[in-house]
Design a protein around this motif. Sequence first.
Motif, PDB file in Angstrom:
ATOM      1  N   GLU A 204      45.640  -8.767 -77.327  1.00 50.79           N
ATOM      2  CA  GLU A 204      44.625  -8.351 -76.347  1.00 50.79           C
ATOM      3  C   GLU A 204      43.376  -7.957 -77.115  1.00 50.79           C
ATOM      4  OE1 GLU A 204      44.897  -4.546 -74.073  1.00 50.79           O
ATOM      5  OE2 GLU A 204      45.142  -5.918 -72.373  1.00 50.79           O
ATOM      6  N   GLY A 205      42.245  -8.344 -76.609  1.00 53.41           N
ATOM      7  CA  GLY A 205      40.985  -8.043 -77.287  1.00 53.41           C
ATOM      8  C   GLY A 205      39.909  -7.618 -76.318  1.00 53.41           C
ATOM      9  N   LEU A 206      38.705  -7.577 -76.839  1.00 55.51           N
ATOM     10  CA  LEU A 206      37.548  -7.175 -76.048  1.00 55.51           C
ATOM     11  C   LEU A 206      36.421  -8.156 -76.324  1.00 55.51           C
ATOM     12  CD1 LEU A 206      36.141  -3.648 -75.495  1.00 55.51           C
ATOM     13  CD2 LEU A 206      34.632  -5.408 -76.414  1.00 55.51           C
ATOM     14  N   ILE A 207      35.747  -8.582 -75.247  1.00 58.60           N
ATOM     15  CA  ILE A 207      34.598  -9.478 -75.360  1.00 58.60           C
ATOM     16  C   ILE A 207      33.388  -8.779 -74.757  1.00 58.60           C
ATOM     17  CG2 ILE A 207      33.599 -11.686 -74.639  1.00 58.60           C
ATOM     18  CD1 ILE A 207      36.456 -12.776 -74.521  1.00 58.60           C
TER      19      ILE A 207
ATOM     20  N   ARG B 263      37.033  -8.168 -85.951  1.00 57.25           N
ATOM     21  CA  ARG B 263      35.982  -7.785 -86.893  1.00 57.25           C
ATOM     22  C   ARG B 263      36.028  -8.550 -88.205  1.00 57.25           C
ATOM     23  NH1 ARG B 263      32.700  -6.007 -83.244  1.00 57.25           N
ATOM     24  NH2 ARG B 263      33.451  -4.185 -82.121  1.00 57.25           N
ATOM     25  N   LYS B 264      36.737  -9.653 -88.234  1.00 57.02           N
ATOM     26  CA  LYS B 264      36.791 -10.453 -89.447  1.00 57.02           C
ATOM     27  C   LYS B 264      35.403 -11.006 -89.762  1.00 57.02           C
ATOM     28  CE  LYS B 264      39.061 -14.449 -91.548  1.00 57.02           C
ATOM     29  NZ  LYS B 264      40.049 -15.554 -91.347  1.00 57.02           N
TER      30      LYS B 264
ATOM     31  N   GLN C 223      27.680  -9.665 -87.415  1.00 57.11           N
ATOM     32  CA  GLN C 223      27.256  -8.313 -87.054  1.00 57.11           C
ATOM     33  C   GLN C 223      28.510  -7.470 -86.884  1.00 57.11           C
ATOM     34  OE1 GLN C 223      24.723  -8.751 -83.570  1.00 57.11           O
ATOM     35  NE2 GLN C 223      22.946  -9.208 -84.836  1.00 57.11           N
ATOM     36  N   ASN C 224      29.111  -7.099 -88.020  1.00 57.75           N
ATOM     37  CA  ASN C 224      30.404  -6.420 -88.022  1.00 57.75           C
ATOM     38  C   ASN C 224      31.440  -7.273 -87.294  1.00 57.75           C
ATOM     39  OD1 ASN C 224      32.240  -4.374 -88.580  1.00 57.75           O
ATOM     40  ND2 ASN C 224      31.779  -3.249 -86.704  1.00 57.75           N
TER      41      ASN C 224
ATOM     42  N   THR D 297      43.576  -0.009 -73.710  1.00 59.17           N
ATOM     43  CA  THR D 297      43.734   1.237 -74.436  1.00 59.17           C
ATOM     44  C   THR D 297      42.390   1.772 -74.874  1.00 59.17           C
ATOM     45  OG1 THR D 297      43.916   0.138 -76.573  1.00 59.17           O
ATOM     46  CG2 THR D 297      45.948   0.433 -75.321  1.00 59.17           C
ATOM     47  N   SER D 298      42.329   3.085 -75.103  1.00 53.28           N
ATOM     48  CA  SER D 298      41.081   3.705 -75.522  1.00 53.28           C
ATOM     49  C   SER D 298      40.606   3.166 -76.856  1.00 53.28           C
ATOM     50  CB  SER D 298      41.245   5.224 -75.606  1.00 53.28           C
ATOM     51  OG  SER D 298      42.287   5.569 -76.511  1.00 53.28           O
ATOM     52  N   THR D 299      41.557   2.824 -77.731  1.00 57.27           N
ATOM     53  CA  THR D 299      41.186   2.266 -79.024  1.00 57.27           C
ATOM     54  C   THR D 299      40.497   0.924 -78.857  1.00 57.27           C
ATOM     55  OG1 THR D 299      43.060   3.324 -80.086  1.00 57.27           O
ATOM     56  CG2 THR D 299      42.043   1.479 -81.261  1.00 57.27           C
ATOM     57  N   LEU D 300      41.027   0.085 -77.972  1.00 56.77           N
ATOM     58  CA  LEU D 300      40.423  -1.216 -77.734  1.00 56.77           C
ATOM     59  C   LEU D 300      39.077  -1.079 -77.077  1.00 56.77           C
ATOM     60  CD1 LEU D 300      40.636  -4.286 -77.711  1.00 56.77           C
ATOM     61  CD2 LEU D 300      41.824  -4.130 -75.525  1.00 56.77           C
ATOM     62  N   SER D 301      38.963  -0.167 -76.097  1.00 57.40           N
ATOM     63  CA  SER D 301      37.693   0.031 -75.409  1.00 57.40           C
ATOM     64  C   SER D 301      36.610   0.490 -76.358  1.00 57.40           C
ATOM     65  CB  SER D 301      37.850   1.054 -74.283  1.00 57.40           C
ATOM     66  OG  SER D 301      38.759   0.575 -73.318  1.00 57.40           O
ATOM     67  N   ALA D 302      37.019   1.152 -77.446  1.00 58.35           N
ATOM     68  CA  ALA D 302      36.047   1.598 -78.430  1.00 58.35           C
ATOM     69  C   ALA D 302      35.618   0.478 -79.357  1.00 58.35           C
ATOM     70  CB  ALA D 302      36.636   2.738 -79.259  1.00 58.35           C
ATOM     71  N   GLY D 303      36.184  -0.712 -79.148  1.00 58.47           N
ATOM     72  CA  GLY D 303      35.796  -1.861 -79.951  1.00 58.47           C
ATOM     73  C   GLY D 303      36.453  -1.912 -81.315  1.00 58.47           C
ATOM     74  N   ALA D 304      37.655  -1.354 -81.416  1.00 59.28           N
ATOM     75  CA  ALA D 304      38.351  -1.347 -82.708  1.00 59.28           C
ATOM     76  C   ALA D 304      38.849  -2.742 -83.024  1.00 59.28           C
ATOM     77  CB  ALA D 304      39.525  -0.366 -82.663  1.00 59.28           C
TER      78      ALA D 304
END
Length: 230
Positions: free
Chosen positions: A139-142, A162-163, A192-193, A221-228
């Motif tokens: 699962e990721g974030l776009i 973030r690769k 860009q990171n 998850t909160s970690t994913l929402s933070a863009g980790a």
Amino acid sequence: MSQSYSTNPFTPEMFSDLLLREQLHRFSNSFQVVAALARQCNREPAGFDTAMMVEALEERLHALMMLHRLLAKGFEMRDFAGHVGEIARELVRSFGRTDAVILRIERFWLPENHRFRVGLIVSELVTNSLKHSLCDCAEGLIEISARTRCRDVVLTVADSNRKALDGGRTLPSPIVAGLAESIGGIAEVVDQNGYTARVVLPINEQPVQVIEGIWSRAAVTSTLSAGAPC
């Protein structure tokens, strides 16, 4: 800093060929979805409940149908954020994924004959994130952003993988580059990171409002929402 736009001549015949290639590319992606699910069904042990698999196939095919409808229909610029969000949602569904989509869209104006092409650009960039960048993440974030800058609008699509890119910069897909050039813009992929696809287009009006939103098919998850990182 001034922005250099594409000066390559882009004839109607060239654009017709580009749209044909985009259509064939979309069909290819659609059939890949069907083929992937068919392979998965074939690999399941005897007695496996295929009803669930058929239901998943039906849902993903329905998402592809809705995506093509969205890409074909026109829209007003005041509905741009909603239109982009719908395209991204249906793409996520068509891949059978649960990625979150964040929108950061400023209001701006584009000629009606440019809007269809911008929709195709967004669809292609989100597809590339799902198919290539996030393919190894459960699962990721776009994040889709459209920000005005002087007489430009800068459209970016980034994701939570973030690769770093080799060399920090690479060429965009030929379809994205061609669509951007056909309306006087440029396209590039920068680091860009993490992977970020950027398209810069000329506009004539300044923004009046910022629209921000988030959509997720499932709880993120909160970690994913933070863009980790994935």
